[in-house]
Structures are given as structure tokens and as C-alpha cells.
Design an enzyme around this catalytic site. Structure first.
Site, PDB file in Angstrom:
ATOM      1  N   LYS A 192      50.757  45.859  56.049  1.00 47.21           N
ATOM      2  CA  LYS A 192      51.391  45.018  56.894  1.00 47.21           C
ATOM      3  C   LYS A 192      51.666  45.852  58.272  1.00 47.21           C
ATOM      4  O   LYS A 192      51.823  45.003  59.241  1.00 47.21           O
ATOM      5  CB  LYS A 192      52.793  44.608  56.435  1.00 47.21           C
ATOM      6  CG  LYS A 192      52.582  43.884  55.041  1.00 47.21           C
ATOM      7  CD  LYS A 192      52.141  42.356  55.397  1.00 47.21           C
ATOM      8  CE  LYS A 192      52.434  41.437  54.343  1.00 47.21           C
ATOM      9  NZ  LYS A 192      52.136  39.872  54.654  1.00 47.21           N
TER      10      LYS A 192
ATOM     11  N   SER B 179      47.233  47.486  48.419  1.00 46.15           N
ATOM     12  CA  SER B 179      48.070  46.975  49.571  1.00 46.15           C
ATOM     13  C   SER B 179      49.369  47.551  49.805  1.00 46.15           C
ATOM     14  O   SER B 179      49.802  47.636  51.126  1.00 46.15           O
ATOM     15  CB  SER B 179      48.044  45.506  49.605  1.00 46.15           C
ATOM     16  OG  SER B 179      48.640  45.165  48.371  1.00 46.15           O
TER      17      SER B 179
END
Length: 318
Positions: free
Chosen positions: A53, A304
Site C-alpha cells: 500500500k 501483498s
């Protein structure tokens, strides 16, 4: 061409984002996995805030003008985007407010506060509503976790790096929550090599994206159903923008069970020496448990995030 199609992120946008965030985020390596046939991992868990992110948040904040930077920004996040925005905002001197679900893991809540953000806890269903209220009341700029071209372009830099490091890649496997990462990666990979298959993965108990893609419209699943997955970063629905990207570029989407996700968290720790949170482990789970559903060939799984809840870790690694 529809207006929405015209608004899709392009390869040039992703390349611009890569130049903008260079030196501000970690360029993560590709790790070969001798314990799994033709598998490489892209460990975004190695970013300073433990997740991919940071790429989108950094890109979005650097594109704000000075007036909006001074006024501050707000977002809604289950944790990783909030941490990323807080981290990037602190570096730029931008005040950050993060509206988080009250079911977020304590680790992510405290980390977000630790980076200097104001954290407001609300019920899961109220996170976007409260964020919009703060925009109106305080004059903040909303930086959403995935429903924004600058966020998608920043996350798409993962796809650029994969292709730069393994141009012979055949399959890229990426998690799907709100769709920002999968939209950006699919856009980059398909622009660079249309023959490469891009496969999305989500939990079977929270498979709203698969249903949305099949229906051709965003499907919203009941909150209780979405909260039933341990993969807390994948509990959000697609947006119209991310659905448009995935409809254009994603080859398929498959699902994994909760047991497969947790087993893979253990496997990544034991065999790859990577700490992955459940949301980050879904792609490797797909490769290890559903290889027959994936195209053959050299496969990259995007890990991720690595912000594993200590309470869950203590149960998994006891």
C-alpha cells in the site's frame, strides 16, 4: 469508448508513478521457491509498513498541491493503507486521519497511530460514511484505499518490477480485495506482455469480486459474511473503477479456503522465511492448492503484506 474506459489507468501513468516513488519505497526482489515448481514470490511484505500500500499512498500524496497538503488528508482503511498514508504523510508533513473498522487488528491500529495519524474507530459499515463526513467538516482531501487512479497507478508499479526482473514470466497471481493492486498489476502486465495470464485470488467465504466480475456489476456482500474471512485486507468490495480495470485485464479469479490460507501462512514462514498476513498469503495458497486451475509456466505470486496479528501468529506457530 465509454467515459469510464477513458478513465482507466494507462501504462504511462504507472511509469510516471514508478519515477515518482523511486527511492521512497522498497523495490522488492523476486524470490525463487525451490520447494514449489516454477514459483517466484514478490514480497511486498518487506515494505517499511509491511505492505504494498505504500506505493499507491506515496504516489497519491506526491500529486497533491500545497494547499491540499496543508489542509490534510483522510482515508478509510482496515489497516495497511492507513499505515501507508500515515507513513508517507509524516515524511511530507501532511496531517493524516484514518477511519478504521473497530474490528481491525490491534497491531495495525497501533502502527497507524505510531506513524502519527489520528485514528478514528467505527463499525465496518460506517468507515466510508465517516471519512466523507470528515471531508465535509474539516476540508480534508480523501485518499481512498483503492478507488482512485493515483492509487491504482502506484500499485501497478509492482507489475512493472515483476516484468523487469522476470521478462519470461507466464502467470502473475495477485490478491483481490477492493481491487487497487490487482487493477494496477493487471494493467501494467497486460500492456507490457498481453500473453501473460493475470489471475486474481480471493477467499471463498468473501468472493464478492468473483461474483461482481461474473455479473458485470459491483456486488456488495453482507458485512457479516465478509468479516468471516481471516484475510482482513480482502473484506472490501470492488468499486466501479476497479471493476472496469479487472473486467478489461484480469484473465480469471479463483478462490481459496480459510484452511488453505492459514496453512500457507505457515508454509511461507517455514520455507520462504517470510512472515505473511493471511491477505498476503492467498496467492501462494492458490499456487500450492489450486495449481490445476492456473495456467502452466513461470508463476509469480504477489505476497501483498506481512502485518500478521501476533495473536494469530501465536496460534499458527505454537
Amino acid at each position: 469508448m465509454t467515459a469510464l474506459q477513458q478513465d482507466l489507468v494507462r501504462l504511462d501513468d504507472i511509469r510516471d508513478a514508478a519515477a515518482r516513488i523511486s527511492g521512497l519505497v522498497v523495490r522488492t526482489p523476486l524470490l525463487p521457491c525451490p520447494w514449489a515448481d516454477e514459483l517466484w514470490l514478490k514480497p511486498e511484505s518487506l515494505q517499511p509498513i509491511g505492505a504494498f500500500k505504500l506505493r499507491g499512498a506515496t504516489n497519491a500524496l506526491h500529486r497533491l498541491d500545497l494547499e491540499r497538503r496543508h489542509a490534510g488528508v483522510v482515508t478509510h482503511s482496515s489497516g495497511n493503507h492507513g499505515q501507508a498514508l500515515a507513513y508517507a504523510g509524516r515524511a511530507l508533513g501532511i496531517p493524516v486521519t484514518v477511519v478504521m473498522p473497530d474490528v481491525s487488528t490491534p497491531l495495525k491500529i497501533e502502527a497507524t497511530r505510531g506513524y502519527g495519524a489520528e485514528v478514528i474507530l467505527v463499525p465496518q459499515s460506517q468507515r466510508e460514511i465517516v471519512a466523507q463526513q470528515l471531508v465535509a467538516e474539516r476540508g480534508l482531501t480523501l485518499i481512498p484505499p483503492y478507488d482512485h487512479p493515483d492509487i491504482i497507478a502506484g500499485q501497478g508499479t509492482v507489475g512493472l518490477e515483476i516484468f523487469e526482473d522476470l521478462s519470461s514470466v507466464d502467470v502473475v497471481v495477485v490478491p483481490v480485495g477492493g481491487g487497487g493492486l490487482s487493477s494496477g498489476v493487471a494493467t501494467a502486465v497486460k500492456a507490457l506482455a498481453p500473453h501473460v495470464a493475470v489471475i486474481g485470488v480471493e477467499p471463498a467465504v468473501a468472493a464478492d469480486a468473483a461474483e461482481s466480475l461474473a455479473a458485470g456489476m459491483v456486488r456488495i456482500w453482507p458485512e457479516a459474511r465478509m468479516l468471516s474471512t481471516v484475510a482482513d485486507g480482502l473484506r472490501t468490495p470492488l468499486s466501479e473503477l476497479t471493476l472496469a480495470h479487472l473486467s478489461a485485464y484480469l484473465d480469471a479469479i479463483i478462490t481459496v479456503s480459510e484452511d488453505e490460507i492459514l496453512e500457507t501462512v505457515r508454509t511461507l514462514a517455514g520455507k520462504a522465511r517470510l512472515i505473511a498476513e493471511p491477505s498476503g498469503a492467498v496467492t501462494t495458497a492458490a499456487v500450492l492448492h489450486h495449481r490445476d486451475e492456473l495456467p502452466a509456466g513461470r508463476t509469480v505470486a504477489v505476497v501483498s503484506g506481512g502485518n500478521l496479528d501476533p495473536a494469530l501468529a501465536s496460534r499458527l506457530f505454537a
